[in-house]
Design an enzyme around this catalytic site. Structure first.
Site, PDB file in Angstrom:
ATOM      1  N   ARG A   1     -22.308  -2.487 -12.241  1.00  0.00           N
ATOM      2  CA  ARG A   1     -22.609  -3.902 -12.038  1.00  0.00           C
ATOM      3  C   ARG A   1     -23.838  -4.108 -11.166  1.00  0.00           C
ATOM      4  NH1 ARG A   1     -18.130  -3.891  -8.752  1.00  0.00           N
ATOM      5  NH2 ARG A   1     -17.464  -2.439 -10.330  1.00  0.00           N
TER       6      ARG A   1
ATOM      7  N   PHE B   1     -19.437   5.189  -7.529  1.00  0.00           N
ATOM      8  CA  PHE B   1     -20.538   5.898  -8.177  1.00  0.00           C
ATOM      9  C   PHE B   1     -21.805   5.137  -7.785  1.00  0.00           C
ATOM     10  CE2 PHE B   1     -17.099   6.531 -11.353  1.00  0.00           C
ATOM     11  CZ  PHE B   1     -17.069   7.909 -11.375  1.00  0.00           C
TER      12      PHE B   1
ATOM     13  N   GLY C   1     -25.299  -2.494  -8.024  1.00  0.00           N
ATOM     14  CA  GLY C   1     -25.995  -1.254  -8.377  1.00  0.00           C
ATOM     15  C   GLY C   1     -25.089  -0.061  -8.175  1.00  0.00           C
ATOM     16  N   HIS C   2     -23.854  -0.214  -8.609  1.00  0.00           N
ATOM     17  CA  HIS C   2     -22.894   0.875  -8.494  1.00  0.00           C
ATOM     18  C   HIS C   2     -21.702   0.600  -9.409  1.00  0.00           C
ATOM     19  CE1 HIS C   2     -20.300  -1.690  -6.046  1.00  0.00           C
ATOM     20  NE2 HIS C   2     -21.345  -1.993  -5.310  1.00  0.00           N
ATOM     21  N   ALA C   3     -20.822   1.582  -9.498  1.00  0.00           N
ATOM     22  CA  ALA C   3     -19.559   1.433 -10.237  1.00  0.00           C
ATOM     23  C   ALA C   3     -18.462   2.056  -9.382  1.00  0.00           C
ATOM     24  CB  ALA C   3     -19.645   2.121 -11.597  1.00  0.00           C
TER      25      ALA C   3
END
Ligand code: TYD
Length: 150
Positions: free
Chosen positions: A99, A124, A52-54
């Site tokens: 992802r 992010f 749940g981030h990049a």
């Protein structure tokens, strides 16, 4: 298997042996970056999800070292789902890839090879912030980094 949203499966070397199989990964050979960090997810309860981030600069290779799980990746325009269930497949993620990991099987181990040491500043965690930063990086011609190895 294949490609999607800038991510791709890398077929890792396999040394098969009646005593048990062996797979190895060397930076700049099997993966297009120097490996600076290794971490792994394990004991993931059924139904849980991770990610749940990049990342701004981080490149990663994700391997189902045991069991299986799904990785849903997105570049802000397209998404792709990869089901990882073999220890000799690595999913390469370039920078600026959102992802989500889920559908972990019992006893699964998600092994991650990373191009940088941990830095919260590289994350992010807000999807809208990711989208606008990715757009800016594309306009500037710097996202995603080319994946050159193999
Ligand atoms: P995070 O990357 O957010 O995991 P996930 O996206 O799967 O939920 O990391 C969870 C926590 O672990 C976060 O507080 C930072 C810490 N962490 C480290 O200290 N070092 C690391 O190398 C990683 C990957 C995470």
């Amino acid at each position: 298997m294949g490609d999607g949203a800038g991510c791709r499966i890398i077929d890792l070397p396999r040394v098969t042996d009646p005593r048990g199989n062996l797979t190895f990964v060397e930076g700049k050979a099997e993966v297009p970056f120097d490996i600076k960090r290794v971490y792994y997810l394990y004991d993931v309860p059924g139904g849980e999800s991770r990610g749940g981030h990049a990342h701004r600069g981080l490149q990663q290779l994700i391997v189902a070292a045991a069991g299986s799980f799904d990785v849903v990746v997105g570049d802000g325009t397209t998404t792709a789902r990869f089901h990882l269930n073999r220890s000799y497949y690595g999913l390469y993620l370039p920078p600026f890839t959102w992802r989500e990991l889920g559908n972990f099987s019992s006893g699964s181990v998600c092994l991650v090879l990373a191009s940088q040491v941990y830095s919260e500043d590289d994350y992010f965690r807000d999807y809208d912030e990711f989208l606008s930063a990715r757009h800016e990086a594309e306009v500037a011609g710097i996202a995603p980094l080319p994946a050159t190895a193999r």
